[in-house]
Design an enzyme around this catalytic site. Structure first.
Site, mmCIF file in Angstrom:
data_model
loop_
_atom_site.group_PDB
_atom_site.id
_atom_site.type_symbol
_atom_site.label_atom_id
_atom_site.label_comp_id
_atom_site.label_asym_id
_atom_site.label_seq_id
_atom_site.Cartn_x
_atom_site.Cartn_y
_atom_site.Cartn_z
ATOM 1 N N CYS A 1 41.854 -1.270 9.757
ATOM 2 C CA CYS A 1 40.770 -1.111 10.724
ATOM 3 C C CYS A 1 40.738 0.342 11.206
ATOM 4 O O CYS A 1 41.767 0.880 11.630
ATOM 5 C CB CYS A 1 40.995 -2.046 11.908
ATOM 6 S SG CYS A 1 39.858 -1.743 13.274
ATOM 7 N N ARG B 1 -7.848 4.293 -12.637
ATOM 8 C CA ARG B 1 -8.484 5.510 -12.167
ATOM 9 C C ARG B 1 -8.332 6.644 -13.201
ATOM 10 O O ARG B 1 -9.234 7.445 -13.376
ATOM 11 C CB ARG B 1 -7.857 5.906 -10.832
ATOM 12 C CG ARG B 1 -8.399 7.153 -10.241
ATOM 13 C CD ARG B 1 -7.905 7.319 -8.812
ATOM 14 N NE ARG B 1 -8.512 8.473 -8.203
ATOM 15 C CZ ARG B 1 -8.083 9.724 -8.357
ATOM 16 N NH1 ARG B 1 -7.031 9.947 -9.098
ATOM 17 N NH2 ARG B 1 -8.698 10.729 -7.773
ATOM 18 N N CYS C 1 41.978 0.207 15.107
ATOM 19 C CA CYS C 1 43.305 -0.198 15.578
ATOM 20 C C CYS C 1 44.344 -0.261 14.461
ATOM 21 O O CYS C 1 45.491 -0.650 14.705
ATOM 22 C CB CYS C 1 43.227 -1.549 16.284
ATOM 23 S SG CYS C 1 42.906 -2.916 15.160
ATOM 24 N N CYS D 1 41.992 -4.678 19.734
ATOM 25 C CA CYS D 1 41.311 -3.657 18.925
ATOM 26 C C CYS D 1 40.283 -2.971 19.816
ATOM 27 O O CYS D 1 39.316 -3.590 20.275
ATOM 28 C CB CYS D 1 40.640 -4.318 17.728
ATOM 29 S SG CYS D 1 39.564 -3.215 16.810
ATOM 30 N N LYS E 1 -5.766 1.072 4.393
ATOM 31 C CA LYS E 1 -5.659 1.757 3.099
ATOM 32 C C LYS E 1 -4.494 1.128 2.337
ATOM 33 O O LYS E 1 -3.326 1.353 2.660
ATOM 34 C CB LYS E 1 -5.421 3.248 3.319
ATOM 35 C CG LYS E 1 -5.443 4.065 2.045
ATOM 36 C CD LYS E 1 -5.488 5.549 2.379
ATOM 37 C CE LYS E 1 -5.611 6.420 1.142
ATOM 38 N NZ LYS E 1 -4.491 6.327 0.239
ATOM 39 N N ASP F 1 -1.734 0.250 -0.261
ATOM 40 C CA ASP F 1 -0.887 1.066 -1.128
ATOM 41 C C ASP F 1 -0.647 0.324 -2.433
ATOM 42 O O ASP F 1 0.325 -0.397 -2.595
ATOM 43 C CB ASP F 1 0.444 1.332 -0.408
ATOM 44 C CG ASP F 1 1.150 2.540 -0.997
ATOM 45 O OD1 ASP F 1 0.548 3.205 -1.864
ATOM 46 O OD2 ASP F 1 2.284 2.807 -0.595
ATOM 47 N N TYR G 1 -12.896 -2.952 -2.168
ATOM 48 C CA TYR G 1 -13.317 -2.173 -1.009
ATOM 49 C C TYR G 1 -14.603 -1.377 -1.177
ATOM 50 O O TYR G 1 -15.049 -0.746 -0.230
ATOM 51 C CB TYR G 1 -12.193 -1.259 -0.512
ATOM 52 C CG TYR G 1 -11.585 -0.338 -1.551
ATOM 53 C CD1 TYR G 1 -12.320 0.669 -2.141
ATOM 54 C CD2 TYR G 1 -10.255 -0.487 -1.915
ATOM 55 C CE1 TYR G 1 -11.763 1.499 -3.078
ATOM 56 C CE2 TYR G 1 -9.682 0.355 -2.855
ATOM 57 C CZ TYR G 1 -10.435 1.340 -3.433
ATOM 58 O OH TYR G 1 -9.874 2.152 -4.363
ATOM 59 N N CYS H 1 38.312 -6.962 10.836
ATOM 60 C CA CYS H 1 39.563 -6.483 11.384
ATOM 61 C C CYS H 1 40.350 -7.725 11.807
ATOM 62 O O CYS H 1 39.808 -8.604 12.477
ATOM 63 C CB CYS H 1 39.272 -5.597 12.592
ATOM 64 S SG CYS H 1 40.694 -5.372 13.665
ATOM 65 N N LYS I 1 -3.623 9.032 7.379
ATOM 66 C CA LYS I 1 -2.335 8.664 6.778
ATOM 67 C C LYS I 1 -1.300 8.367 7.857
ATOM 68 O O LYS I 1 -1.071 9.184 8.749
ATOM 69 C CB LYS I 1 -1.816 9.819 5.913
ATOM 70 C CG LYS I 1 -2.686 10.102 4.705
ATOM 71 C CD LYS I 1 -2.372 9.193 3.550
ATOM 72 C CE LYS I 1 -1.419 9.857 2.602
ATOM 73 N NZ LYS I 1 -1.210 9.052 1.397
ATOM 74 N N GLU J 1 -10.985 0.479 7.433
ATOM 75 C CA GLU J 1 -10.316 -0.484 6.554
ATOM 76 C C GLU J 1 -8.870 -0.065 6.357
ATOM 77 O O GLU J 1 -8.578 1.120 6.300
ATOM 78 C CB GLU J 1 -10.987 -0.481 5.165
ATOM 79 C CG GLU J 1 -12.481 -0.526 5.227
ATOM 80 C CD GLU J 1 -13.128 -0.312 3.856
ATOM 81 O OE1 GLU J 1 -12.410 -0.276 2.829
ATOM 82 O OE2 GLU J 1 -14.365 -0.174 3.842
HETATM 83 S S1 IVH Z 1 -12.323 4.007 -0.550
HETATM 84 C C1 IVH Z 1 -14.032 7.977 -2.634
HETATM 85 N N1 IVH Z 1 -10.989 2.157 0.625
HETATM 86 O O1 IVH Z 1 -6.927 5.199 -1.609
HETATM 87 C C2 IVH Z 1 -12.808 7.172 -2.646
HETATM 88 N N2 IVH Z 1 -9.837 3.544 -0.923
HETATM 89 O O2 IVH Z 1 -7.401 8.434 -1.808
HETATM 90 C C3 IVH Z 1 -13.119 5.883 -1.989
HETATM 91 N N3 IVH Z 1 -7.497 2.966 -1.245
HETATM 92 O O3 IVH Z 1 -7.015 5.787 -4.844
HETATM 93 C C4 IVH Z 1 -11.936 5.117 -1.810
HETATM 94 N N4 IVH Z 1 -7.475 1.280 0.148
HETATM 95 O O4 IVH Z 1 -7.454 3.414 -4.433
HETATM 96 C C5 IVH Z 1 -10.931 3.169 -0.252
HETATM 97 N N5 IVH Z 1 -9.946 0.437 1.734
HETATM 98 C C6 IVH Z 1 -9.892 1.441 0.863
HETATM 99 C C7 IVH Z 1 -8.707 1.782 0.172
HETATM 100 C C8 IVH Z 1 -8.726 2.853 -0.713
HETATM 101 C C9 IVH Z 1 -6.754 2.002 -0.699
HETATM 102 C C10 IVH Z 1 -7.003 3.968 -2.213
HETATM 103 C C11 IVH Z 1 -7.917 4.157 -3.372
HETATM 104 C C12 IVH Z 1 -7.827 5.616 -3.736
HETATM 105 C C13 IVH Z 1 -7.146 6.206 -2.577
HETATM 106 C C14 IVH Z 1 -8.064 7.249 -1.984
#
Ligand code: IVH
Length: 673
Positions: free
Chosen positions: A404, A132, A407, A429, A111, A113, A221, A422, A310, A109
């Protein structure tokens, strides 16, 4: 009352279509009318109040603080990986811990941000939304989360567990982020720093009205815990069920069989990263079977059954060492930031464009500042913001030079123009001359192999080449007199020059480097006029008839061909043997998109805008700059604003860039170069 119930259910349906499925069935105005109707009925009948009514998303009174809530299951973090080896090792570890013959599949999936949240639903109704926090205890931000259209207040269907927790990431899509900031700046309000920060700040508001004004959305997720007898077998099954109940699930989730599958998913998503429309910092790989997840368990706040891959960060901080002013082909002066080297977006960056003086003013930039550098995808690095709190006491304001740098002619900035230039003619130039030659030799123009920057620089410095025609007058002795040019390289270059003389009319027009005349305009001009004779005799009115030539382009073209120096160079080029086959006359009426009027808005992330226009034109479509009743189709990318809105109001077909690419390919257009 029946009507209230039916309005609520209809509004919930349309909210889901709009925010979750991204596929609305009614216009915004129709939605608003239904919403108003419900609101008046609820006001007339307070006894029908319900917290999960779509009218109750924004809280009436601000909170004084967020209540602390413990997580039944801790919110864990993830182990990180950055290489195929890491993923391979992890897969081997999973396999080693489970019985050897056990088949393992993995979900991959993006990740996201954003900001992690845990939502609790009781009998299908959202009752708690927690941040969290430290993983054990979070804050209840329910009032704010309720304002997010993509998060259902009540679920679809009736087969959900009677209590359960859903986890996911709240974030701001890039196009909405840009549009929000544009509006904020226009109002003189403070813009959001970046999407992630914006999402976090929006959720931390005590007044949910503020949160409601922010363009937040969510991808779910995972499942936290459930009460009831639902026993899903896999992560994939969980996501599918969540989707059915009305949650927004990332459509890019895939199940793969092994570490090779993980790596190809990771590579594929990295390639798409800049066109996803939201920020991701990597990929999360999870063991798919929930039973296997339980068997693998967790160690100190990190599960063994999942790992984050990452990607290189797209933002990093550096120091602005200096600002240099570069002179472009048309004399435009561009400030360029010289930076302390910094690793960002997978490469070491030492320069970033600053575009123009307005951009420097907007950033409030001083030499010496600590700055946030952004490099997304293959985009040129940008200075995203200044970290004012770290400004050194000897930081220097930046001003536009008066002369410039190449030139020494005066630099002028016309009223109402953002760009400073210029004032010298390109032939006087050296910097402009160099840039013109570079453009002339570039891939889309004469495509002269082996005529790189270093050689052009020397040719100009030695005064061997004053204009593009001089290139074709070079002889072997002159070339070998340059640094690092042996007899062989000279011969190659001469051959490349001879070969380049056979060009096409559109390339020739493009190569002249006329201001505002890019690749697509050059193609339109070539198709319209078909001969140099006709093109150079055209007056402004003749030029304006051409697709995608407006008054500014027409004026620029007209002046270019009025200039004696320019005409002289063109004549010499022809005399020296530059030639092209006659342009075929195109029967537009027979082309697949004949009669269609297209509008491109927002950012195109794969195709160059000019290329997209040229491709569409080559299929017979006209490409217009604004949406009107005549428009047939609109292509909207991230950042699309009023044009997209208007297209939606008019009920026009709106395509994404990928749809355009598919369509072009269907018509046999090769979009790869
Ligand atoms: S699964 C046990 N799936 O990434 C943790 N996390 O370091 C399970 N995040 O703060 C997390 N997309 O908020 C999971 N598709 C995804 C995600 C995701 C972003 C974030 C999550 C958490 C951090 C994990």
């Amino acid at each position: 009352m029946r009507q209230v119930e039916s309005l609520r259910s209809s509004l919930n349906h349309h909210l889901h279509r709009y925010h979750v499925l991204d596929d609305p069935e009614i216009a915004d105005a129709e939605f608003d009318a239904l919403f108003d109707q419900l609101q008046s009925l609820e006001q007339a009948h307070p006894e029908l109040h319900s917290d999960d009514s779509p009218t109750q998303r924004v809280g009436a009174t601000p909170l004084s603080e967020f209540a602390k809530v413990p997580h039944v299951l801790p919110m864990l973090s993830l182990d990180k990986s950055t290489s195929a080896q890491d993923i391979d090792d992890w897969v081997k570890r999973c396999q080693g811990r489970l019985a050897a013959q056990t088949q393992i599949t993995y979900t991959c999936e993006p990740k996201i941000d954003g900001v992690a949240v845990a939502l609790i639903y009781e009998n299908g109704v959202l009752v708690q939304a927690a941040t969290r926090g430290d993983g054990q205890i979070g804050e209840n931000i329910l009032a704010n989360v309720r304002t997010i259209g993509a998060i259902p207040l009540s679920l679809i269907g009736d087969d959900y567990p009677h209590r359960f927790e859903v986890r996911g990431e709240i974030y701001i899509p890039l196009a909405d982020f840009d549009a929000f900031n544009e509006r904020a700046l226009a109002k003189g309000a403070k813009p959001l720093i970046n999407p992630r920060n914006g999402a976090a700040g929006s959720l931390r508001q005590l007044n949910s009205k503020i949160t409601a004004s922010r363009p937040l959305t969510m991808f779910c997720y995972s499942l936290g815990w459930t009460e009831g007898d639902w026993a899903p077998k896999s992560q994939k099954e969980v996501l599918d069920a969540l989707q059915g109940w009305g949650f927004r699930i990332n459509p890019l989730v895939e199940v793969v069989a092994d570490s090779k599958g993980c790596m190809s998913y990771i590579a594929n998503i990295l390639e798409q990263r800049s066109s996803l429309g939201y920020e991701i910092d990597g990929v999360v790989v999870k063991v798919n079977a929930l039973e296997q997840q339980t068997l693998l368990g967790a160690v100190t706040r990190k599960p063994r059954w999942a790992i984050a891959y990452k990607y290189p960060a797209e933002e990093a901080t550096s120091q602005l060492l200096n600002v240099e002013f570069q002179v472009g082909r048309t004399g435009a002066i561009t400030p360029v930031a010289r930076l302390a080297p910094v690793f960002v977006g997978g490469v070491t960056v030492t320069n970033a464009t600053l575009h123009n003086m307005d951009e420097i003013a907007r950033l409030g930039l001083h030499v010496g500042d600590r700055v946030m550098i952004r490099r997304a995808g293959d985009v040129i690095p940008q200075v995203a913001s200044v970290i004012l709190s770290q400004r050194p006491s000897d930081a220097q304001a930046i001003s536009l030079p008066t002369q410039c740098p190449s030139c020494a002619s005066p630099i002028t900035r016309l009223d109402g123009e953002v760009v400073a230039r210029c004032s010298a003619n390109r032939n006087h130039c050296p910097a402009q001359r160099k840039e013109c030659l570079r453009h002339f030799a570039s891939r889309l123009a004469f495509d002269i192999d082996g005529l790189g920057d270093k050689i052009i620089e020397q040719l100009v410095a030695e005064d061997l080449v004053k204009n593009s025609a001089d290139l074709f007058k070079l002889d072997a002795a002159q070339i070998t007199s340059l640094e690092r040019m042996g007899a062989k390289s000279a011969e190659n270059l001469l051959q490349a020059l001879a070969k380049a003389k056979h060009t096409t009319f559109p390339r020739f027009i493009y190569s002249l480097g006329i201001r505002e005349v890019g690749e697509a305009t050059a193609l339109s001009l070539a198709q319209h006029f078909r001969s140099l004779q006709r093109l150079r005799k055209a007056v402004v009115a003749d030029l304006e008839v051409v697709a995608d030539v407006g008054p500014v382009v027409a004026d620029s073209l007209f002046h270019y061909f009025q200039d004696m120096d320019n005409m002289l160079v063109i004549e010499q080029l022809i005399e020296l043997g530059v030639q092209w086959p006659e342009m075929p006359s195109v029967d537009v009426a027979g082309l697949p998109l004949a009669g269609e009027v297209w509008v491109l808005t927002g950012t195109l992330e794969t195709l160059a805008r000019s290329a997209a226009k040229a491709f569409l034109t080559s299929l017979g479509a006209k490409v217009a700059g604004s949406v009107s009743a005549k428009t047939t189709k609109v292509v909207a990318g991230p950042g699309a604003g009023t044009k997209l809105e208007k297209a939606q109001q008019l009920g026009l077909t709106v395509l994404k860039e990928n749809d355009l690419i598919t369509l072009l390919k269907e018509h046999g257009v090769d979009v790869s170069d």
